[in-house]
Enzyme design. Structure first.
Site, PDB file in Angstrom:
ATOM      1  CG  HIS A   1      -6.538  -2.610  10.363  1.00  0.00           C
ATOM      2  ND1 HIS A   1      -5.655  -2.766  10.807  1.00  0.00           N
ATOM      3  CD2 HIS A   1      -7.195  -3.912   9.027  1.00  0.00           C
ATOM      4  CE1 HIS A   1      -4.413  -2.621   9.608  1.00  0.00           C
ATOM      5  NE2 HIS A   1      -5.997  -4.361   8.453  1.00  0.00           N
TER       6      HIS A   1
ATOM      7  NE  ARG B   1       0.127  -8.955   2.282  1.00  0.00           N
ATOM      8  CZ  ARG B   1      -0.363  -8.340   3.547  1.00  0.00           C
ATOM      9  NH1 ARG B   1      -1.735  -8.986   3.542  1.00  0.00           N
ATOM     10  NH2 ARG B   1      -0.512  -7.625   4.096  1.00  0.00           N
TER      11      ARG B   1
ATOM     12  CE  LYS C   1      -6.857  -3.667   5.493  1.00  0.00           C
ATOM     13  NZ  LYS C   1      -5.651  -4.165   5.581  1.00  0.00           N
TER      14      LYS C   1
ATOM     15  CB  SER D   1      -0.481  -3.678   7.577  1.00  0.00           C
ATOM     16  OG  SER D   1      -1.516  -2.848   8.180  1.00  0.00           O
TER      17      SER D   1
ATOM     18  CG  ASP E   1      -7.142  -7.041   6.837  1.00  0.00           C
ATOM     19  OD1 ASP E   1      -6.267  -7.131   8.130  1.00  0.00           O
ATOM     20  OD2 ASP E   1      -7.241  -6.359   6.000  1.00  0.00           O
TER      21      ASP E   1
ATOM     22  NE  ARG F   1      -2.194  -1.448   3.750  1.00  0.00           N
ATOM     23  CZ  ARG F   1      -1.664  -0.241   4.361  1.00  0.00           C
ATOM     24  NH1 ARG F   1      -1.767   0.968   4.174  1.00  0.00           N
ATOM     25  NH2 ARG F   1      -0.636  -1.585   5.018  1.00  0.00           N
TER      26      ARG F   1
ATOM     27  CB  CYS G   1       0.807  -6.342  13.769  1.00  0.00           C
ATOM     28  SG  CYS G   1       2.502  -4.941  13.487  1.00  0.00           S
TER      29      CYS G   1
ATOM     30  CE1 TYR H   1       1.039  -7.842  -4.123  1.00  0.00           C
ATOM     31  CE2 TYR H   1       1.311  -6.206  -2.277  1.00  0.00           C
ATOM     32  CZ  TYR H   1       0.490  -8.084  -2.426  1.00  0.00           C
ATOM     33  OH  TYR H   1       1.334  -8.567  -1.729  1.00  0.00           O
TER      34      TYR H   1
HETATM   35  P1  GTP Z   1      -1.998  -7.534   8.413  1.00  0.00           P
HETATM   36  O1  GTP Z   1      -2.927  -8.885   6.310  1.00  0.00           O
HETATM   37  O2  GTP Z   1      -1.069  -7.010   6.806  1.00  0.00           O
HETATM   38  O3  GTP Z   1      -3.156  -7.153   8.151  1.00  0.00           O
HETATM   39  O4  GTP Z   1      -1.498  -8.276   8.431  1.00  0.00           O
HETATM   40  P2  GTP Z   1      -2.420  -9.796  10.067  1.00  0.00           P
HETATM   41  O5  GTP Z   1      -2.489  -8.624  10.982  1.00  0.00           O
HETATM   42  O6  GTP Z   1      -3.211 -10.688   9.199  1.00  0.00           O
HETATM   43  O7  GTP Z   1      -0.435 -10.378  10.208  1.00  0.00           O
HETATM   44  P3  GTP Z   1      -0.157 -12.087  10.210  1.00  0.00           P
HETATM   45  O8  GTP Z   1      -1.130 -12.429  11.267  1.00  0.00           O
HETATM   46  O9  GTP Z   1       0.136 -12.224   8.549  1.00  0.00           O
HETATM   47  O10 GTP Z   1       1.814 -11.597  10.343  1.00  0.00           O
HETATM   48  C1  GTP Z   1       2.595 -10.941  10.009  1.00  0.00           C
HETATM   49  C2  GTP Z   1       4.446 -11.382  10.779  1.00  0.00           C
HETATM   50  O11 GTP Z   1       3.504 -11.719  12.016  1.00  0.00           O
HETATM   51  C3  GTP Z   1       4.012 -13.039  10.232  1.00  0.00           C
HETATM   52  O12 GTP Z   1       5.816 -13.000   9.560  1.00  0.00           O
HETATM   53  C4  GTP Z   1       4.095 -13.472  11.010  1.00  0.00           C
HETATM   54  O13 GTP Z   1       4.482 -14.769  11.426  1.00  0.00           O
HETATM   55  C5  GTP Z   1       3.633 -12.697  12.535  1.00  0.00           C
HETATM   56  N1  GTP Z   1       3.731 -13.434  13.922  1.00  0.00           N
HETATM   57  C6  GTP Z   1       2.088 -13.402  14.011  1.00  0.00           C
HETATM   58  N2  GTP Z   1       1.646 -13.753  14.794  1.00  0.00           N
HETATM   59  C7  GTP Z   1       3.296 -14.265  15.754  1.00  0.00           C
HETATM   60  C8  GTP Z   1       3.222 -14.328  17.383  1.00  0.00           C
HETATM   61  O14 GTP Z   1       2.182 -14.152  18.543  1.00  0.00           O
HETATM   62  N3  GTP Z   1       4.705 -13.886  17.612  1.00  0.00           N
HETATM   63  C9  GTP Z   1       5.287 -13.606  17.024  1.00  0.00           C
HETATM   64  N4  GTP Z   1       6.703 -13.797  16.958  1.00  0.00           N
HETATM   65  N5  GTP Z   1       5.046 -13.092  15.681  1.00  0.00           N
HETATM   66  C10 GTP Z   1       3.883 -13.788  14.614  1.00  0.00           C
HETATM   67  C1  SPV Z   2      -2.939  -4.071   5.505  1.00  0.00           C
HETATM   68  O1  SPV Z   2      -2.057  -3.830   4.661  1.00  0.00           O
HETATM   69  O2  SPV Z   2      -3.562  -4.284   6.683  1.00  0.00           O
HETATM   70  C2  SPV Z   2      -3.366  -5.403   4.767  1.00  0.00           C
HETATM   71  C3  SPV Z   2      -3.045  -5.858   3.270  1.00  0.00           C
HETATM   72  O3  SPV Z   2      -4.495  -6.369   4.793  1.00  0.00           O
HETATM   73  S1  SPV Z   2      -4.187  -4.548   2.176  1.00  0.00           S
HETATM   74  O4  SPV Z   2      -5.193  -5.382   1.731  1.00  0.00           O
HETATM   75  O5  SPV Z   2      -2.591  -4.174   1.009  1.00  0.00           O
HETATM   76  O6  SPV Z   2      -3.915  -3.761   2.500  1.00  0.00           O
HETATM   77 MN    MN Z   3      -5.100  -5.852   7.282  1.00  0.00          MN
END
Ligand code: GTP
Ligand code: SPV
Ligand code: MN
Length: 598
Positions: free
Chosen positions: A233, A382, A213, A255, A284, A76, A257, A204
């Site tokens: 979110h 992704r 979003k 994002s 999400d 983004r 996290c 993308y």
């Molecule tokens: P968006 O789709 O961008 O909104 O991201 P999200 O908040 O859904 O994050 P996601 O669950 O995909 O995790 C992002 C990164 O954080 C990945 O590389 C995970 O492996 C890492 N991660 C997730 N949960 C944990 C956790 O509990 N501990 C640690 N150390 N890393 C984590």
């Molecule tokens: C984020 O960045 O929080 C996402 C991926 O979930 S995107 O759809 O690219 O915003």
């Molecule tokens: Mn997101």
């Protein structure tokens, strides 16, 4: 004459707008997306013929395809994202703003003739179940088959949406063109007063899947402010106890996290005996409404996942691995010449003969001229997969009223300072905790990685109106919701002095959720601190998880001196958000400083 082929039964309101946008973008033809598998197959084959998508090994990845985005178009673009409302005050201090007339005029120059020689696809879509009174309808015009195929996974698309829309004007007009992909001319424009989104020069993710979003957070947030609900979110997860009762939590993390990972959680070995069943309701976005029972109910407006690939493996996220076994689009990961995919911290060894996310020959362990490791998959690579393929997806997903929320959880990526979990002591304090979320920047957005920035409610990039008005809306929701959930904050990312995570995370996070649900019922052991209640060191059920001595204390530590600095930083941030700041939050920051002895 419009060269429209296969027009669906659309109202004059829809067709006249499509004609107008066609006249601007000048595509060779217009194709209406009917939502059929047959049409999807034809389009997929066409994208494979042009190289826009690559068919993966259909034995190992049935129904799966691969896509590479332009190397300068991988996340983004917050600095190119604008709220274009008449009065700049309504966009507030945290959003980029453009005057609507100027924004349209500038972008029209980028759209003019941008689809020459291409097809313009008309994608009617519903965020939320088709026909639900809570759902929102949009129509996206796009010159990218990749976008069409992704939209068909992420939301409900096709003729049935137009049937529900009928003669109504209540739909978001979404125009997208990849144009020349020029980063300088990239614009993601929201016109909330016209229910319109324009996106140009990207192809993308959140820049172009306009239901996600753009509609479901920024535009829906604006609608929710006027209609008395929240667009957040947040993931939504259910924890079913053996007696059949299920409690749900909603959690907002910035994002990349950990929302997807928490939403797909699998109970750790040591807690299996308790017989929990986890339900993934959303990963999400949550639309949250006060209901007549005085509680907040949350629904997930999406029908698919758009998940971060790196770090996803059978140990960290088995449900995620199961979800993407078929009918999935992989973007910017490693591609084996045998038609398989791979990413860093994924399963197994990388394919022997592989291309990286930019299509260059790649081997594990490769380094650049400075000796730095070269990753094969882009850190923001992704996969797009249907929601229904998640083993923990509830069967009731298409019930529009969603689920009742027992706890709201905020979180961020903080190496230091922030304890594993703490509980706010009132609704207003909880809103303050949400408002003061901060996190280290990740690769989900352009900018300096690792830098801590304030990201209130994990909504900094997604709040479609004045952030201070948004805080006030949250304060007000608490006033009109007698059985509002309790509000918590978590941090899975605290590190020791050697830079190692103190907490194992992932499935183990259930131990923290257990405590949160107990506190929501007024149970569980806790200690008061200036920032809120944290568990006593023995409060979490640690069956089957041995932390080294002192680690739990370190995870739960609230350091007064460090928090004084944090409180100062929060105050500066709140002061920067302008005159609309609700007095309740000013009072909260004052009270925090007092409790800290500042
Ligand atoms: P968006 O789709 O961008 O909104 O991201 P999200 O908040 O859904 O994050 P996601 O669950 O995909 O995790 C992002 C990164 O954080 C990945 O590389 C995970 O492996 C890492 N991660 C997730 N949960 C944990 C956790 O509990 N501990 C640690 N150390 N890393 C984590
Ligand atoms: C984020 O960045 O929080 C996402 C991926 O979930 S995107 O759809 O690219 O915003
Ligand atoms: Mn997101």
């Amino acid at each position: 004459m419009p060269s429209t082929s296969g027009t669906l039964a659309a109202s004059h309101l829809v067709t006249s707008w499509v004609d107008e946008m066609e006249a601007l973008c000048l595509p060779e033809k217009v194709v209406w997306i009917d939502g059929s598998d047959e049409q999807r197959r034809v389009l997929t084959a066409e994208a494979c013929a042009t190289g826009e998508m690559i068919e993966l090994n259909q034995e190992k990845h049935p129904g799966c395809y691969y896509h590479r985005s332009d190397p300068q178009d991988v996340a983004r673009v917050e600095d190119k994202t604008f709220i274009c409302c008449r009065d700049q005050k309504d966009a507030g201090a945290t959003n980029n703003w453009k005057e609507p007339g100027e924004a349209y005029a500038e972008a029209a120059d980028f759209f003019r003739g941008s689809m020459r020689g291409r097809t313009m696809y008309v994608v009617p879509f519903s965020m939320g179940p088709v026909g639900s009174s809570f759902s929102k309808i949009g129509i996206e015009l796009t010159d990218s088959i990749y976008v069409v195929i992704n939209m068909a996974i992420m939301c409900h698309v096709g003729e049935s949406v137009l049937d529900v829309l009928g003669q109504s004007n209540d739909f978001t007009r979404c125009l997208h063109s990849k144009a020349t992909l020029d980063p300088e001319k990239r614009r993601i424009l929201h016109f909330p007063e016209d229910n319109t989104v324009w996106s140009v020069n990207s192809a993308y993710g959140g820049n172009v899947l306009l239901g996600k979003k753009c509609l479901a957070l920024r535009m829906a947030g604006w609608m929710g402010k006027n209609e008395g609900w929240l667009a957040e979110h947040m993931l939504i997860l259910g924890i079913e106890a053996p007696n059949g009762s299920t409690e749900y939590v909603a959690a907002a993390f910035p994002s990349a996290c950990g929302k997807t990972n928490l939403a797909m959680l699998i109970p750790p070995e040591g807690l299996r005996g308790k017989g929990y069943r986890i339900w993934t309701v959303g990963d999400d976005i949550a639309w949250i409404r006060p209901d007549s029972d005085g509680r907040l109910w949350a629904m997930n407006p999406e029908a698919g996942f758009f998940c971060v690939a790196p770090g996803t493996n059978s140990k960290t996220n088995p449900n995620g691995m199961e979800t993407q076994k078929k009918n999935t689009i992989f973007t910017n990961v490693v591609l084996g010449r045998d038609g398989t995919v791979w990413w860093e911290d994924g399963d197994g060894a990388p394919p022997a003969d592989a291309l990286d996310w930019q299509g260059r020959p790649w081997k594990p362990g490769m380094t650049d001229e400075n000796g730095k490791a070269v990753v094969g998959a882009h850190p923001n690579s992704r996969f797009t997969a249907p929601f229904s393929q998640c083993p923990t997806a509830p069967l009731s997903q298409d019930r529009h009223h969603g689920v009742p929320i027992s706890a709201i959880i905020f979180g961020g990526r903080r190496e230091r300072l922030v304890p594993l979990v703490y509980e706010s002591t009132s609704w207003d304090h909880g809103v303050f905790v949400g408002a003061s979320v901060a996190s280290e920047r990740t690769s989900a957005q352009y900018g300096k990685q690792g830098e801590v920035r304030r990201d209130p409610f994990a909504m900094l990039p997604f709040c479609g109106y004045n952030m201070a008005d948004y805080f006030r809306h949250w304060v007000n929701i608490g006033r009109t919701t007698p059985n509002a959930p309790k509000i918590f904050h978590v941090n899975w990312f605290r590190k020791d002095e050697n830079g190692r995570f103190l907490w194992p995370g992932y499935g183990e996070n259930l131990r923290v959720l257990e405590w949160i649900l107990k506190r929501a019922r007024g149970e569980g052991k806790y200690q008061e601190t200036p920032i809120g209640n944290v568990p006593t060191p023995d409060a979490l059920d640690m069956t089957g998880l041995d932390l080294a001595p002192g680690v739990m204390e370190e995870l739960l530590e609230v350091n007064r001196e460090d928090w004084k600095a944090e409180a100062d930083d929060i105050k500066v941030f709140l002061d920067s958000l302008g005159p609309h700041m609700p007095p309740e939050l000013r009072d909260e920051v004052k009270a925090l400083r007092q409790r800290l002895g500042a």
